[in-house]
Design a protein around this motif. Structure first.
Motif, PDB file in Angstrom:
ATOM      1  N   ARG A  41       0.832  -1.207   0.000  1.00  0.00           N
ATOM      2  CA  ARG A  41       0.000   0.000   0.000  1.00  0.00           C
ATOM      3  C   ARG A  41       0.866   1.256   0.000  1.00  0.00           C
ATOM      4  NH1 ARG A  41      -1.387   3.503   3.721  1.00  0.00           N
ATOM      5  NH2 ARG A  41      -0.591   2.249   5.420  1.00  0.00           N
ATOM      6  N   ARG A  42       1.864   1.284   0.882  1.00  0.00           N
ATOM      7  CA  ARG A  42       2.716   2.480   0.979  1.00  0.00           C
ATOM      8  C   ARG A  42       3.572   2.684  -0.266  1.00  0.00           C
ATOM      9  NH1 ARG A  42       2.664   0.369   6.010  1.00  0.00           N
ATOM     10  NH2 ARG A  42       4.675  -0.700   5.846  1.00  0.00           N
ATOM     11  N   GLN A  43       3.974   1.598  -0.920  1.00  0.00           N
ATOM     12  CA  GLN A  43       4.843   1.685  -2.093  1.00  0.00           C
ATOM     13  C   GLN A  43       4.067   1.681  -3.410  1.00  0.00           C
ATOM     14  OE1 GLN A  43       8.179   2.080  -2.147  1.00  0.00           O
ATOM     15  NE2 GLN A  43       8.278   2.156   0.074  1.00  0.00           N
ATOM     16  N   ASN A  44       2.740   1.557  -3.314  1.00  0.00           N
ATOM     17  CA  ASN A  44       1.899   1.417  -4.498  1.00  0.00           C
ATOM     18  C   ASN A  44       2.386   0.246  -5.358  1.00  0.00           C
ATOM     19  OD1 ASN A  44      -0.280   2.025  -6.132  1.00  0.00           O
ATOM     20  ND2 ASN A  44       0.921   3.380  -7.430  1.00  0.00           N
ATOM     21  N   ALA A  45       2.707  -0.851  -4.669  1.00  0.00           N
ATOM     22  CA  ALA A  45       3.210  -2.052  -5.338  1.00  0.00           C
ATOM     23  C   ALA A  45       2.104  -3.092  -5.414  1.00  0.00           C
ATOM     24  CB  ALA A  45       4.401  -2.616  -4.560  1.00  0.00           C
ATOM     25  N   LEU A  46       2.307  -4.073  -6.259  1.00  0.00           N
ATOM     26  CA  LEU A  46       1.397  -5.204  -6.359  1.00  0.00           C
ATOM     27  C   LEU A  46       1.754  -6.208  -5.274  1.00  0.00           C
ATOM     28  CD1 LEU A  46      -0.739  -6.954  -7.871  1.00  0.00           C
ATOM     29  CD2 LEU A  46       1.185  -7.863  -9.204  1.00  0.00           C
ATOM     30  N   LEU A  47       0.762  -6.652  -4.508  1.00  0.00           N
ATOM     31  CA  LEU A  47       0.946  -7.701  -3.514  1.00  0.00           C
ATOM     32  C   LEU A  47       0.559  -9.022  -4.154  1.00  0.00           C
ATOM     33  CD1 LEU A  47       1.409  -8.829  -0.667  1.00  0.00           C
ATOM     34  CD2 LEU A  47      -0.979  -8.230  -0.163  1.00  0.00           C
ATOM     35  N   ALA A  48       1.516  -9.922  -4.254  1.00  0.00           N
ATOM     36  CA  ALA A  48       1.252 -11.255  -4.806  1.00  0.00           C
ATOM     37  C   ALA A  48       1.308 -12.246  -3.647  1.00  0.00           C
ATOM     38  CB  ALA A  48       2.284 -11.607  -5.872  1.00  0.00           C
ATOM     39  N   VAL A  49       0.141 -12.711  -3.221  1.00  0.00           N
ATOM     40  CA  VAL A  49       0.061 -13.690  -2.141  1.00  0.00           C
ATOM     41  C   VAL A  49       0.201 -15.074  -2.774  1.00  0.00           C
ATOM     42  CG1 VAL A  49      -1.332 -14.605  -0.240  1.00  0.00           C
ATOM     43  CG2 VAL A  49      -1.444 -12.157  -0.814  1.00  0.00           C
ATOM     44  N   VAL A  50       1.147 -15.848  -2.248  1.00  0.00           N
ATOM     45  CA  VAL A  50       1.471 -17.139  -2.852  1.00  0.00           C
ATOM     46  C   VAL A  50       1.276 -18.264  -1.836  1.00  0.00           C
ATOM     47  CG1 VAL A  50       3.324 -18.536  -3.861  1.00  0.00           C
ATOM     48  CG2 VAL A  50       3.122 -16.107  -4.444  1.00  0.00           C
ATOM     49  N   TYR A  51       0.507 -19.258  -2.251  1.00  0.00           N
ATOM     50  CA  TYR A  51       0.363 -20.491  -1.472  1.00  0.00           C
ATOM     51  C   TYR A  51       0.995 -21.611  -2.278  1.00  0.00           C
ATOM     52  CZ  TYR A  51      -1.709 -24.739   0.440  1.00  0.00           C
ATOM     53  OH  TYR A  51      -1.885 -25.986   0.969  1.00  0.00           O
ATOM     54  N   VAL A  52       1.907 -22.324  -1.646  1.00  0.00           N
ATOM     55  CA  VAL A  52       2.558 -23.443  -2.313  1.00  0.00           C
ATOM     56  C   VAL A  52       1.897 -24.721  -1.817  1.00  0.00           C
ATOM     57  CG1 VAL A  52       4.711 -24.649  -2.780  1.00  0.00           C
ATOM     58  CG2 VAL A  52       4.710 -22.166  -2.473  1.00  0.00           C
ATOM     59  N   GLN A  53       1.219 -25.399  -2.734  1.00  0.00           N
ATOM     60  CA  GLN A  53       0.540 -26.649  -2.396  1.00  0.00           C
ATOM     61  C   GLN A  53       1.582 -27.753  -2.297  1.00  0.00           C
ATOM     62  OE1 GLN A  53      -2.291 -26.945  -5.638  1.00  0.00           O
ATOM     63  NE2 GLN A  53      -3.914 -26.229  -4.293  1.00  0.00           N
ATOM     64  N   PRO A  54       1.726 -28.333  -1.101  1.00  0.00           N
ATOM     65  CA  PRO A  54       2.746 -29.372  -0.959  1.00  0.00           C
ATOM     66  C   PRO A  54       2.384 -30.629  -1.735  1.00  0.00           C
ATOM     67  CG  PRO A  54       1.433 -29.192   1.039  1.00  0.00           C
ATOM     68  CD  PRO A  54       0.984 -28.086   0.116  1.00  0.00           C
ATOM     69  N   VAL A  55       3.409 -31.251  -2.253  1.00  0.00           N
ATOM     70  CA  VAL A  55       3.230 -32.529  -2.921  1.00  0.00           C
ATOM     71  C   VAL A  55       3.616 -33.587  -1.886  1.00  0.00           C
ATOM     72  CG1 VAL A  55       4.001 -34.023  -4.794  1.00  0.00           C
ATOM     73  CG2 VAL A  55       3.755 -31.567  -5.167  1.00  0.00           C
TER      74      VAL A  55
END
Length: 153
Positions: A41-55
């Motif tokens: 928000r402060r940097q006006n950046a894109l937040l990419a939330v990543v979930y890694v599905q375990p194998v």
């Protein structure tokens, strides 16, 4: 007067444009996502939330519905992120995306950060005691030295 050529483009020089936050549903990962959202928000950046599905090979070999379970976790994470974004709508504007990758958490986050051209990675501190001996995902990301890494307790 010396006529200088413009400096070549350098990723990340004007602050982060893409911040990757690892999410797995743990309390520390939610704190990491919240922290990353504030940075974005402060940097006006894109937040990419990543979930890694375990194998989980062992479970799959025994006939356990591993893919279904990890997909349910991803769906629950996405729903919670959407609810949070809706609660904050009109108060804080954060551009965000949700991504899932398959594999072990370290390699999944590395793949995500590379493919999304991340300028920074934010993860929660490990809540597993064994990681003090073997090494956590956060420590491995820091040692990779490819992006600034913030570890949120």
């Amino acid at each position: 007067m010396v006529d200088k050529e413009p400096a070549p483009f350098e990723r990340g020089t004007d602050g982060p444009k893409v911040i990757v936050a690892g999410a797995d549903g743990s309390d520390s990962s939610w704190r990491a996502v919240s922290y990353a959202a504030g940075l974005a928000r402060r940097q006006n950046a894109l937040l990419a939330v990543v979930y890694v599905q375990p194998v989980i090979v062992t479970g799959a070999l025994l006939g356990a519905p591993v893919a279904e379970v990890t997909t349910e976790v991803a769906d629950e994470l996405m729903a919670e992120i959407r609810r949070s974004a809706e609660r904050l709508q009109g108060i804080f504007a954060v551009r965000w995306e949700f991504h899932t990758f398959r594999g072990d958490p370290y390699n999944g986050l590395v793949t995500a950060a590379d493919s999304l051209k991340a300028d920074a990675v934010v993860v929660g501190a490990s809540e597993h005691a064994g990681h003090r001996i073997v090494g956590s995902v956060a420590i491995r990301l820091v040692k990779a030295g490819r992006w600034p890494v913030t570890v949120v307790p």
